[in-house]
Scaffold this motif. Structure first.
Motif, PDB file in Angstrom:
ATOM      1  N   THR A   2     -68.602  75.794 -88.953  1.00  0.00           N
ATOM      2  CA  THR A   2     -67.956  75.385 -90.207  1.00  0.00           C
ATOM      3  C   THR A   2     -66.455  75.567 -90.114  1.00  0.00           C
ATOM      4  OG1 THR A   2     -69.936  76.127 -91.392  1.00  0.00           O
ATOM      5  CG2 THR A   2     -67.975  75.689 -92.695  1.00  0.00           C
ATOM      6  N   SER A   3     -66.034  76.661 -89.503  1.00  0.00           N
ATOM      7  CA  SER A   3     -64.613  76.908 -89.316  1.00  0.00           C
ATOM      8  C   SER A   3     -63.980  75.835 -88.428  1.00  0.00           C
ATOM      9  CB  SER A   3     -64.398  78.293 -88.704  1.00  0.00           C
ATOM     10  OG  SER A   3     -63.040  78.538 -88.480  1.00  0.00           O
ATOM     11  N   VAL A   4     -64.685  75.452 -87.369  1.00  0.00           N
ATOM     12  CA  VAL A   4     -64.183  74.403 -86.474  1.00  0.00           C
ATOM     13  C   VAL A   4     -64.074  73.072 -87.217  1.00  0.00           C
ATOM     14  CG1 VAL A   4     -64.658  73.087 -84.374  1.00  0.00           C
ATOM     15  CG2 VAL A   4     -65.106  75.538 -84.425  1.00  0.00           C
ATOM     16  N   PHE A   5     -65.053  72.783 -88.082  1.00  0.00           N
ATOM     17  CA  PHE A   5     -65.033  71.541 -88.856  1.00  0.00           C
ATOM     18  C   PHE A   5     -63.772  71.451 -89.720  1.00  0.00           C
ATOM     19  CE2 PHE A   5     -66.030  69.570 -93.003  1.00  0.00           C
ATOM     20  CZ  PHE A   5     -66.228  68.263 -92.596  1.00  0.00           C
ATOM     21  N   PHE A   6     -63.483  72.512 -90.461  1.00  0.00           N
ATOM     22  CA  PHE A   6     -62.299  72.491 -91.325  1.00  0.00           C
ATOM     23  C   PHE A   6     -61.008  72.490 -90.504  1.00  0.00           C
ATOM     24  CE2 PHE A   6     -65.238  74.234 -94.641  1.00  0.00           C
ATOM     25  CZ  PHE A   6     -65.063  73.190 -95.539  1.00  0.00           C
ATOM     26  N   PHE A   7     -61.029  73.142 -89.343  1.00  0.00           N
ATOM     27  CA  PHE A   7     -59.854  73.097 -88.483  1.00  0.00           C
ATOM     28  C   PHE A   7     -59.588  71.682 -88.000  1.00  0.00           C
ATOM     29  CE2 PHE A   7     -58.431  72.906 -84.042  1.00  0.00           C
ATOM     30  CZ  PHE A   7     -57.122  73.317 -84.205  1.00  0.00           C
ATOM     31  N   LEU A  28     -52.067  69.443 -97.557  1.00  0.00           N
ATOM     32  CA  LEU A  28     -53.510  69.254 -97.429  1.00  0.00           C
ATOM     33  C   LEU A  28     -54.015  69.808 -96.095  1.00  0.00           C
ATOM     34  CD1 LEU A  28     -56.008  68.108 -98.816  1.00  0.00           C
ATOM     35  CD2 LEU A  28     -55.536  65.904 -97.722  1.00  0.00           C
ATOM     36  N   SER A  29     -53.231  69.599 -95.051  1.00  0.00           N
ATOM     37  CA  SER A  29     -53.597  70.146 -93.747  1.00  0.00           C
ATOM     38  C   SER A  29     -53.614  71.670 -93.792  1.00  0.00           C
ATOM     39  CB  SER A  29     -52.621  69.662 -92.677  1.00  0.00           C
ATOM     40  OG  SER A  29     -52.923  70.217 -91.427  1.00  0.00           O
ATOM     41  N   THR A  30     -52.629  72.249 -94.453  1.00  0.00           N
ATOM     42  CA  THR A  30     -52.579  73.707 -94.603  1.00  0.00           C
ATOM     43  C   THR A  30     -53.774  74.221 -95.400  1.00  0.00           C
ATOM     44  OG1 THR A  30     -50.166  73.574 -94.609  1.00  0.00           O
ATOM     45  CG2 THR A  30     -51.135  75.634 -95.351  1.00  0.00           C
ATOM     46  N   PHE A  31     -54.162  73.472 -96.421  1.00  0.00           N
ATOM     47  CA  PHE A  31     -55.305  73.872 -97.256  1.00  0.00           C
ATOM     48  C   PHE A  31     -56.594  73.918 -96.433  1.00  0.00           C
ATOM     49  CE2 PHE A  31     -58.930  72.392 -99.839  1.00  0.00           C
ATOM     50  CZ  PHE A  31     -59.068  73.492-100.674  1.00  0.00           C
ATOM     51  N   PHE A  32     -56.846  72.889 -95.617  1.00  0.00           N
ATOM     52  CA  PHE A  32     -58.062  72.872 -94.799  1.00  0.00           C
ATOM     53  C   PHE A  32     -58.010  73.954 -93.713  1.00  0.00           C
ATOM     54  CE2 PHE A  32     -58.682  68.402 -96.291  1.00  0.00           C
ATOM     55  CZ  PHE A  32     -59.935  68.608 -96.851  1.00  0.00           C
ATOM     56  N   LEU A  33     -56.820  74.238 -93.223  1.00  0.00           N
ATOM     57  CA  LEU A  33     -56.691  75.325 -92.253  1.00  0.00           C
ATOM     58  C   LEU A  33     -57.026  76.658 -92.909  1.00  0.00           C
ATOM     59  CD1 LEU A  33     -55.867  75.983 -89.333  1.00  0.00           C
ATOM     60  CD2 LEU A  33     -53.519  76.286 -90.144  1.00  0.00           C
ATOM     61  N   TRP A  34     -56.560  76.837 -94.140  1.00  0.00           N
ATOM     62  CA  TRP A  34     -56.889  78.060 -94.881  1.00  0.00           C
ATOM     63  C   TRP A  34     -58.397  78.158 -95.131  1.00  0.00           C
ATOM     64  CZ3 TRP A  34     -58.819  78.258-100.014  1.00  0.00           C
ATOM     65  CH2 TRP A  34     -58.916  79.555-100.532  1.00  0.00           C
ATOM     66  N   LEU A  35     -59.036  77.020 -95.457  1.00  0.00           N
ATOM     67  CA  LEU A  35     -60.485  77.017 -95.653  1.00  0.00           C
ATOM     68  C   LEU A  35     -61.217  77.457 -94.391  1.00  0.00           C
ATOM     69  CD1 LEU A  35     -61.410  73.802 -97.713  1.00  0.00           C
ATOM     70  CD2 LEU A  35     -61.515  76.191 -98.444  1.00  0.00           C
ATOM     71  N   SER A  36     -60.720  77.031 -93.227  1.00  0.00           N
ATOM     72  CA  SER A  36     -61.374  77.417 -91.967  1.00  0.00           C
ATOM     73  C   SER A  36     -61.317  78.920 -91.755  1.00  0.00           C
ATOM     74  CB  SER A  36     -60.722  76.689 -90.788  1.00  0.00           C
ATOM     75  OG  SER A  36     -59.444  77.221 -90.483  1.00  0.00           O
ATOM     76  N   PHE A  37     -60.259  79.578 -92.259  1.00  0.00           N
ATOM     77  CA  PHE A  37     -60.123  81.022 -92.097  1.00  0.00           C
ATOM     78  C   PHE A  37     -61.125  81.794 -92.959  1.00  0.00           C
ATOM     79  CE2 PHE A  37     -55.433  80.274 -91.006  1.00  0.00           C
ATOM     80  CZ  PHE A  37     -55.764  80.120 -89.670  1.00  0.00           C
ATOM     81  N   PHE A  39     -64.166  81.348 -92.913  1.00  0.00           N
ATOM     82  CA  PHE A  39     -65.374  81.493 -92.110  1.00  0.00           C
ATOM     83  C   PHE A  39     -65.081  82.255 -90.812  1.00  0.00           C
ATOM     84  CE2 PHE A  39     -65.797  77.802 -94.803  1.00  0.00           C
ATOM     85  CZ  PHE A  39     -67.065  77.944 -95.347  1.00  0.00           C
ATOM     86  N   LYS A  40     -64.141  81.751 -90.015  1.00  0.00           N
ATOM     87  CA  LYS A  40     -63.723  82.397 -88.776  1.00  0.00           C
ATOM     88  C   LYS A  40     -62.256  82.068 -88.534  1.00  0.00           C
ATOM     89  CE  LYS A  40     -67.513  84.285 -86.886  1.00  0.00           C
ATOM     90  NZ  LYS A  40     -67.626  85.684 -86.421  1.00  0.00           N
ATOM     91  N   GLU A  41     -61.602  82.918 -87.719  1.00  0.00           N
ATOM     92  CA  GLU A  41     -60.181  82.687 -87.441  1.00  0.00           C
ATOM     93  C   GLU A  41     -59.986  81.867 -86.164  1.00  0.00           C
ATOM     94  OE1 GLU A  41     -61.473  85.661 -87.916  1.00  0.00           O
ATOM     95  OE2 GLU A  41     -60.624  86.448 -89.772  1.00  0.00           O
ATOM     96  N   VAL A  42     -60.890  80.907 -85.895  1.00  0.00           N
ATOM     97  CA  VAL A  42     -60.783  80.131 -84.653  1.00  0.00           C
ATOM     98  C   VAL A  42     -59.525  79.275 -84.623  1.00  0.00           C
ATOM     99  CG1 VAL A  42     -63.274  80.064 -84.299  1.00  0.00           C
ATOM    100  CG2 VAL A  42     -62.177  78.247 -85.606  1.00  0.00           C
ATOM    101  N   GLY A  43     -59.007  78.923 -85.804  1.00  0.00           N
ATOM    102  CA  GLY A  43     -57.826  78.075 -85.861  1.00  0.00           C
ATOM    103  C   GLY A  43     -56.517  78.831 -85.967  1.00  0.00           C
ATOM    104  N   ALA A  44     -56.535  80.141 -85.709  1.00  0.00           N
ATOM    105  CA  ALA A  44     -55.319  80.942 -85.846  1.00  0.00           C
ATOM    106  C   ALA A  44     -54.219  80.486 -84.898  1.00  0.00           C
ATOM    107  CB  ALA A  44     -55.642  82.424 -85.605  1.00  0.00           C
ATOM    108  N   PHE A  45     -54.591  79.885 -83.775  1.00  0.00           N
ATOM    109  CA  PHE A  45     -53.591  79.413 -82.825  1.00  0.00           C
ATOM    110  C   PHE A  45     -52.827  78.200 -83.350  1.00  0.00           C
ATOM    111  CE2 PHE A  45     -57.121  76.636 -82.063  1.00  0.00           C
ATOM    112  CZ  PHE A  45     -56.571  75.440 -81.615  1.00  0.00           C
ATOM    113  N   TYR A 226     -65.709  76.745 -78.624  1.00  0.00           N
ATOM    114  CA  TYR A 226     -65.898  75.551 -79.441  1.00  0.00           C
ATOM    115  C   TYR A 226     -64.647  74.675 -79.485  1.00  0.00           C
ATOM    116  CZ  TYR A 226     -70.253  77.617 -81.224  1.00  0.00           C
ATOM    117  OH  TYR A 226     -71.509  78.157 -81.343  1.00  0.00           O
ATOM    118  N   VAL A 227     -63.537  75.256 -79.930  1.00  0.00           N
ATOM    119  CA  VAL A 227     -62.305  74.475 -80.072  1.00  0.00           C
ATOM    120  C   VAL A 227     -61.761  74.073 -78.702  1.00  0.00           C
ATOM    121  CG1 VAL A 227     -59.945  74.488 -80.951  1.00  0.00           C
ATOM    122  CG2 VAL A 227     -61.756  75.598 -82.258  1.00  0.00           C
ATOM    123  N   GLY A 228     -61.823  74.983 -77.735  1.00  0.00           N
ATOM    124  CA  GLY A 228     -61.337  74.670 -76.400  1.00  0.00           C
ATOM    125  C   GLY A 228     -62.078  73.506 -75.771  1.00  0.00           C
TER     126      GLY A 228
END
Length: 316
Positions: A2-7, A28-37, A39-45, A226-228
């Motif tokens: 789910t985190s990867v999806f929002f990222f 909007l991009s920032t909002f979806f990035l925040w949503l991903s957090f 669930f998991k911090e996979v998009g922290a990079f 996943y993201v990699g």
């Protein structure tokens, strides 16, 4: 997932923002990035990746100040997340399973992991771990011929030092291959070269959130890839498409052969995983049947906790 999806939603809208330069796309991009957090911090990079992405596709050599103005929402969220991460993860009291210590070796460990994890992660994303450990087994037999293949020391060497040596050897071979293909890559269209650069940067940076983790073996758990794997898929698709567009027939034949081998390796690993999952499922069913035989009537709220002796094991 789910985190990867929002990222990915955040990334797609951020690419739209690069084209339009409209602030609503950035927000909007920032909002979806925040949503991903959530669930998991996979998009922290992303707080490192997005500015690089903006520089490659938009700014080029223009003023850096423009970058900070247009990416202010990302930088603000990035600062908040960094403070939160440091406070809640790195400096919590007591022992922390699988995290590096915050003592004198903290900075060297972070630096080592920041270099080691992306390089090894890229190789492990391309080649399934089952085949890597088969190669590692051969490496162990070569560098430590005195160890018995049935011994515990042989197993430890295969999953640690020999695996590291195998990954480094594969990395060197990969660099040599790209050095041979340098002229072909140089002649690619500009947008393809940018895509190759961005996708490999995305793959490498995707491992940054995990550099605080200490591994028990020479690989990270599959959920960290996943993201990699998405970034590497874009890289390989772009590279293969351009190689197949080359007029030289030998290049096309070699590319198709490597592609077929790549698909075969991953399909084989996938079916092996399915068999293992089926075995685990049968074991769990047997366990539940035994519990049902011993205690036919369970309370509505029942917790099963099984302890383990491995590092970072939280129970089942």
């Amino acid at each position: 997932l789910t985190s990867v999806f929002f990222f990915l939603l955040s990334l797609i809208i951020f690419l739209k923002f690069i084209d339009t330069k409209k602030i609503r796309h950035a927000l909007l991009s920032t909002f979806f990035l925040w949503l991903s957090f959530l669930f998991k911090e996979v998009g922290a990079f992303a707080f490192v990746f997005y500015p690089i992405l903006f520089l490659i596709y938009s700014l080029e050599r223009k003023k850096i100040l423009t970058l900070f103005k247009r990416l202010l929402p990302f930088l603000a969220l990035g600062g908040i997340m960094l403070v939160f991460f440091v406070k809640t993860v790195l400096f919590i009291p007591g022992d922390r399973a699988n995290y590096i210590n915050t003592g004198g070796s903290f900075a060297p460990s972070l630096l080592t992991h920041a270099i080691q994890y992306p390089l090894e992660g890229i190789i492990q994303t391309i080649i399934p771990n089952d085949y890597l450990f088969k190669l590692s087994d051969i490496t162990t037999r070569m560098i430590k011929p005195n160890l018995s293949p049935d011994s515990l020391d042989f197993l430890i060497a295969t999953q640690n030092s020999s695996a590291e040596i195998t990954l480094i050897a594969i990395l060197i071979v990969t660099i040599i291959i790209f050095w041979i293909l340098r002229k072909t890559i140089r002649n690619m269209p500009t947008h393809s070269k940018k895509t190759l650069l961005v996708s490999i940067i995305m793959t490498a940076l995707s491992f940054l959130p995990y550099i605080v983790i200490n591994r028990s073996f020479s690989y990270l758990d599959s959920r960290y890839y996943y993201v990699g794997s998405i970034g590497l898929s874009i890289f390989l698709a772009t590279l293969i498409f351009n190689l197949l567009s080359v007029s030289k027939k030998i290049v096309k034949i070699i590319t198709l052969f490597i592609l077929a081998l790549y698909i075969f390796l991953h399909e084989s690993a996938l079916f092996s995983d399915f068999k293992l999952m089926a075995q685990r499922s049968q074991e769990r069913q047997m366990f539940l049947k035994q519990v049902d035989n011993l205690v036919p009537l369970l309370p509505k709220k029942t917790v099963f906790f099984i302890t383990g002796d491995s590092e970072g094991y939280y129970g089942l």
